[in-house]
Design a protein around this motif. Structure first.
Motif, short mmCIF file in Angstrom:
data_model
loop_
_atom_site.label_atom_id
_atom_site.label_comp_id
_atom_site.label_asym_id
_atom_site.label_seq_id
_atom_site.Cartn_x
_atom_site.Cartn_y
_atom_site.Cartn_z
N LEU A 25 5.63 17.37 -19.63
CA LEU A 25 5.42 17.39 -18.19
C LEU A 25 6.46 16.50 -17.50
CD1 LEU A 25 3.95 14.55 -16.91
CD2 LEU A 25 2.14 15.35 -18.42
N GLY A 26 6.71 16.80 -16.23
CA GLY A 26 7.63 16.01 -15.42
C GLY A 26 7.05 15.75 -14.05
N LEU A 27 7.33 14.56 -13.50
CA LEU A 27 6.86 14.21 -12.17
C LEU A 27 7.83 13.23 -11.52
CD1 LEU A 27 4.49 14.43 -10.08
CD2 LEU A 27 3.63 12.31 -11.08
N PRO A 28 8.24 13.46 -10.28
CA PRO A 28 9.09 12.49 -9.56
C PRO A 28 8.32 11.19 -9.32
CG PRO A 28 9.18 14.65 -8.51
CD PRO A 28 8.06 14.69 -9.49
N PHE A 29 9.06 10.07 -9.31
CA PHE A 29 8.45 8.78 -9.05
C PHE A 29 9.36 7.96 -8.15
CE2 PHE A 29 11.22 7.96 -12.63
CZ PHE A 29 11.75 6.69 -12.37
N ARG A 30 8.75 6.96 -7.51
CA ARG A 30 9.50 5.95 -6.76
C ARG A 30 8.79 4.62 -6.96
NH1 ARG A 30 11.13 7.91 -2.30
NH2 ARG A 30 10.37 10.05 -2.44
N GLY A 31 9.20 3.58 -6.26
CA GLY A 31 8.69 2.23 -6.49
C GLY A 31 7.20 2.10 -6.26
N GLY A 32 6.58 1.14 -6.93
CA GLY A 32 5.16 0.91 -6.80
C GLY A 32 4.75 0.61 -5.38
N GLY A 33 3.62 1.19 -4.94
CA GLY A 33 3.12 0.97 -3.60
C GLY A 33 3.82 1.78 -2.53
N ALA A 34 4.82 2.59 -2.89
CA ALA A 34 5.58 3.35 -1.89
C ALA A 34 4.71 4.40 -1.22
CB ALA A 34 6.79 4.01 -2.54
N SER A 35 5.01 4.69 0.01
CA SER A 35 4.27 5.68 0.78
C SER A 35 4.80 7.07 0.51
CB SER A 35 4.40 5.36 2.27
OG SER A 35 3.95 6.43 3.05
N GLY A 36 3.90 8.06 0.56
CA GLY A 36 4.32 9.44 0.42
C GLY A 36 5.23 9.91 1.54
N TRP A 37 5.19 9.20 2.68
CA TRP A 37 6.07 9.56 3.79
C TRP A 37 7.55 9.53 3.41
CZ3 TRP A 37 4.53 11.51 8.30
CH2 TRP A 37 3.20 11.31 8.70
N LEU A 60 -12.61 19.30 -10.62
CA LEU A 60 -12.46 17.85 -10.57
C LEU A 60 -12.08 17.44 -9.16
CD1 LEU A 60 -10.88 19.04 -13.36
CD2 LEU A 60 -11.08 16.62 -13.93
N TYR A 61 -12.55 16.27 -8.73
CA TYR A 61 -12.16 15.76 -7.42
C TYR A 61 -12.23 14.24 -7.42
CZ TYR A 61 -17.20 15.31 -6.44
OH TYR A 61 -18.53 14.97 -6.49
N GLY A 62 -11.40 13.65 -6.59
CA GLY A 62 -11.35 12.20 -6.46
C GLY A 62 -10.57 11.84 -5.21
N ALA A 63 -10.55 10.57 -4.88
CA ALA A 63 -9.92 10.10 -3.65
C ALA A 63 -8.68 9.27 -3.94
CB ALA A 63 -10.91 9.28 -2.82
N GLY A 64 -7.69 9.39 -3.05
CA GLY A 64 -6.44 8.63 -3.18
C GLY A 64 -5.81 8.42 -1.82
N GLU A 65 -4.49 8.18 -1.81
CA GLU A 65 -3.80 7.86 -0.55
C GLU A 65 -2.77 8.91 -0.15
OE1 GLU A 65 -4.81 5.65 1.32
OE2 GLU A 65 -6.07 4.50 -0.01
N THR A 66 -2.19 9.61 -1.09
CA THR A 66 -1.14 10.62 -0.87
C THR A 66 -0.04 10.12 0.06
OG1 THR A 66 -2.45 11.74 0.85
CG2 THR A 66 -2.66 12.56 -1.38
N TRP A 67 -0.10 10.44 1.37
CA TRP A 67 1.00 10.13 2.28
C TRP A 67 1.06 8.66 2.66
CZ3 TRP A 67 4.57 13.70 4.38
CH2 TRP A 67 4.37 15.04 3.97
N ARG A 68 -0.01 7.91 2.45
CA ARG A 68 -0.04 6.50 2.86
C ARG A 68 0.51 5.60 1.76
NH1 ARG A 68 -5.56 5.35 6.17
NH2 ARG A 68 -5.54 7.20 7.50
N PRO A 69 0.83 4.34 2.09
CA PRO A 69 1.22 3.39 1.05
C PRO A 69 0.06 3.18 0.08
CG PRO A 69 1.78 2.57 3.24
CD PRO A 69 0.92 3.78 3.45
N GLY A 114 -12.14 5.31 -3.59
CA GLY A 114 -10.81 4.94 -4.07
C GLY A 114 -9.66 5.30 -3.17
N GLY A 115 -9.93 5.87 -2.01
CA GLY A 115 -8.84 6.22 -1.12
C GLY A 115 -9.35 6.99 0.06
N TRP A 116 -8.44 7.35 0.96
CA TRP A 116 -8.79 8.01 2.20
C TRP A 116 -8.88 9.52 2.05
CZ3 TRP A 116 -10.92 7.08 6.65
CH2 TRP A 116 -10.74 7.94 7.73
N SER A 117 -7.95 10.13 1.32
CA SER A 117 -7.91 11.59 1.23
C SER A 117 -8.39 12.05 -0.13
CB SER A 117 -6.49 12.11 1.49
OG SER A 117 -5.61 11.61 0.53
#
Length: 630
Positions: free
Chosen positions: A529-541, A419-428, A405-408
């Motif tokens: 709970l609270g979590l910052p968000f931005r637009g869909g598909g946005a990169s963590g960069w 628990l562990y799984g894969a995602g993108e974090t810094w990437r789009p 499901g992702g690179w990292s």
């Protein structure tokens, strides 16, 4: 279920490893690590390594690969805590802390305090995060508070070390500069880990020091100096030879040797007092701080250059344990593989658990974001660590299925489960076609892990009390999945259930750092709970330069998730702030905050307060504390 090849290849690797590296084979720890007996013995050892280095250089070896290349590769909680920490009672350096009823914020090279008393938000004080008269040419990324002392921590290439800048904060929230200390170190900042920890009034650092065999290696040893304007001060050595340890493995200077150092500084002392201990080992590293000890995992630097075509043979590595009680000597154990990040570790009930990848990159700035998915769990008793001559038994490694499901990889211990799984974090974030994540009981690792009942990638794993929460992307939306797990007995297997899923449409998480999330529990099954968000598909960069679009708040009601509302940013991320230092938000800039029953959102230079009215939240006040420019 597709398992990794870790166990099969580990058998071969252990056989080879024992044949050539373990003259004494034991499964139980014995003794402690050996320190140098005197300064003379330490100097003789270093001169021997220096001569070996020079001989290899004269033979035409590319000495650059073991010196200048490194500098490129390795360069750029208490009850009232507002920090989402990994270990209870061990605070971590962050960008916002609480002092009484004042929030203290570290932002783009400056410190700010904001008064939250009397149902108001009032900026009180602003000072540069560095000494008056100093150049400010450093990265000031972390901040901690002990009693009335605010500690700003950064790395200065110009000063060749870690800056520890102390400020006083009074009852009114007024900040004033006190002093600056420089701890000799190389750059060790990470995309995930934090540089500093605070236990009581003791400030704890892990710093690597890469030995330079072109000159005098002793010039790289732990030292501290107090900075004063126009008054040059010499470094004072902190670690005598009797606090420098070594294992029994031969270290090749052309392959790189690092002095992995644990600094402990007493903030209650005036002036600040620091001590240092270190282990000589290969340079690759990751570290973790429990309530009892600092753990350092080392691996040879050559394994930093991982590629998809790399062999699945586990790398040779070593684990070191430095008790927080400095009267106790460190212990060690030979190991295989390397951890993903600090969240791969858990010390509990006398055992250490570590999630490992076979041939992943040796830890450095970005290594947590890439590397192998060939995984295993190592579970050992802390008494198995000894003088470093024994290796973790093969039966203590438990192979794990590979996530999709992702690179990292993200990993986290929540209650009795890993628990562990894969995602993108810094990437789009894309539309991942195949996703899988897993859960296992770390106390019973022989019980097979099970696939989690979620369909999205995994970019964050958090705890709702003892219940896991997984956050990730799917089809351009941000998913929050609350999980329960049970293990009635070792023979019955793990039962995992999706309790609730909330989807924030056309969104992705706005902060990759663990501090970007916060949960306030009201009881075992309820909280916010609270979590910052931005637009869909946005990169963590984007967190490096822009504040999040907003912070979303969810209610956990009887383990069912529902939206309470959002607090949105309005002021531009930076504006005309005349930034002088740390003008990239390496640790992000947006945080959800809970002070008692009050709810806040920090986004860039805005602090916003929301208020719950029934099941909805509305904004009631905000303040813009952007520094005034002339």
């Amino acid at each position: 279920m597709r398992y990794s090849g870790f166990l099969l290849t580990a058998s071969l690797a252990v056989g080879i490893f024992f044949s050539f590296a373990c003259p004494v084979e034991r499964s139980n720890g014995e003794g402690t690590l050996k320190a140098f007996s005197s300064e003379k013995e330490l100097k003789q050892w270093l001169q021997k390594k220096k001569k070996a280095f020079e001989n290899e250089y004269q033979k035409g070896a590319d000495a650059t690969s073991s010196s200048s290349e490194w500098e490129v590769a390795f360069s750029p909680v208490e009850a009232d805590s507002v920090t989402n920490t990994q270990t209870e009672g061990v605070d971590e350096g962050g960008i916002v802390k609480l002092h009484g009823e004042h929030l203290v914020i570290l932002r783009r090279g400056r410190l700010f305090s904001v008064d939250t008393q009397n149902d108001s938000l009032k900026p009180v004080s602003v000072v540069d995060a560095f000494a008056p008269g100093s150049s400010g040419h450093a990265w000031y990324d972390e901040m901690l508070i002990s009693d009335n002392t605010v500690v700003v921590i950064g790395y200065s290439y110009q000063k060749q070390g870690t800056e520890v800048v102390l400020f006083h904060i009074d009852e009114g929230g007024v900040l004033s500069y006190e002093s600056t200390y420089i701890l000799r170190s190389n750059d060790y900042y990470s995309s995930r880990n934090y540089a500093s920890r605070l236990v009581g009034s003791k400030l704890i650092f892990y710093t690597p020091l890469y030995l330079d065999f072109y000159g005098d290696p002793l010039d790289n040893f732990p030292a501290m100096r107090r900075w004063q304007e126009n008054q040059p001060a010499e470094f004072i050595h902190l670690a005598p030879a009797t606090k420098i340890y070594r294992g029994d493995d031969g270290l090749e200077p052309n392959a790189g040797i690092a002095l992995h150092t644990v600094h402990t500084c007493e903030l209650a002392a005036k002036p600040m007092e620091c001590t240092a201990r270190g282990i000589l080992a290969p340079p690759g590293r990751e570290f973790y701080v429990s309530q009892e000890a600092v753990y350092i995992w080392t691996v040879h630097y050559s394994f930093a250059h991982f590629s998809e075509d790399a062999s699945y043979s586990p790398v040779h590595s070593a684990l070191f344990r430095f008790p927080l009680d400095e009267s106790q000597a460190p212990t060690s154990l030979k190991t295989m593989g390397s951890p993903i990040d600090q969240f791969s570790f858990l010390e509990s009930d006398g055992h250490l658990n570590v999630l490992l990848r076979a041939e992943g990159k040796s830890a450095s700035m970005w290594s947590s974001e890439v590397g192998s998915k060939n995984l295993a769990l190592l579970r050992i008793h802390t008494e198995q660590l000894g003088n470093g001559t024994s290796a973790a038994p093969l039966q203590n490694y438990y192979p794990l299925p590979e996530p999709e499901g992702g690179w990292s990889i993200q990993n986290r211990y929540v209650g009795d489960y890993l628990l562990y799984g894969a995602g993108e974090t810094w990437r789009p974030h894309g539309n991942e076609a195949e996703q899988s994540s897993y859960i296992l009981n770390w106390q019973h690792p022989h019980v097979a892990p099970v696939l989690l009942p979620i369909k999205h990638s995994v970019d964050r794993i958090e705890a709702l009390g003892r219940y896991p929460l997984l956050v990730g992307s799917k089809d351009g939306n941000l998913h929050f999945s609350a999980i329960s797990a049970s293990l009635e007995g070792p023979e019955s297997g793990i039962q995992a259930e999706l309790l609730s899923e909330f989807v924030l449409e056309a969104a992705s998480q706005g902060e990759t750092r663990s501090h970007g999330f916060f949960y306030r529990a009201s009881d075992d099954k309820n909280g916010i709970l609270g979590l910052p968000f931005r637009g869909g598909g946005a990169s963590g960069w984007q967190q490096l330069w822009e504040a999040s679009q907003g912070i979303v708040y969810l209610r956990n009601h009887q383990l069912k998730l529902g939206e309470l509302g959002r607090l949105d940013a309005k002021v531009p991320s930076h504006g005309n702030d005349n930034c002088k230092a740390s003008c990239v938000d390496w640790y992000g800039n947006s945080r959800p905050l809970f002070l008692g029953t009050r709810i806040f959102a920090l986004m860039g230079y805005e602090l916003i307060e929301g208020k719950l009215e029934g099941d909805q939240m509305r904004e009631i006040r905000r303040v813009d504390f952007t520094p005034q420019t002339r």
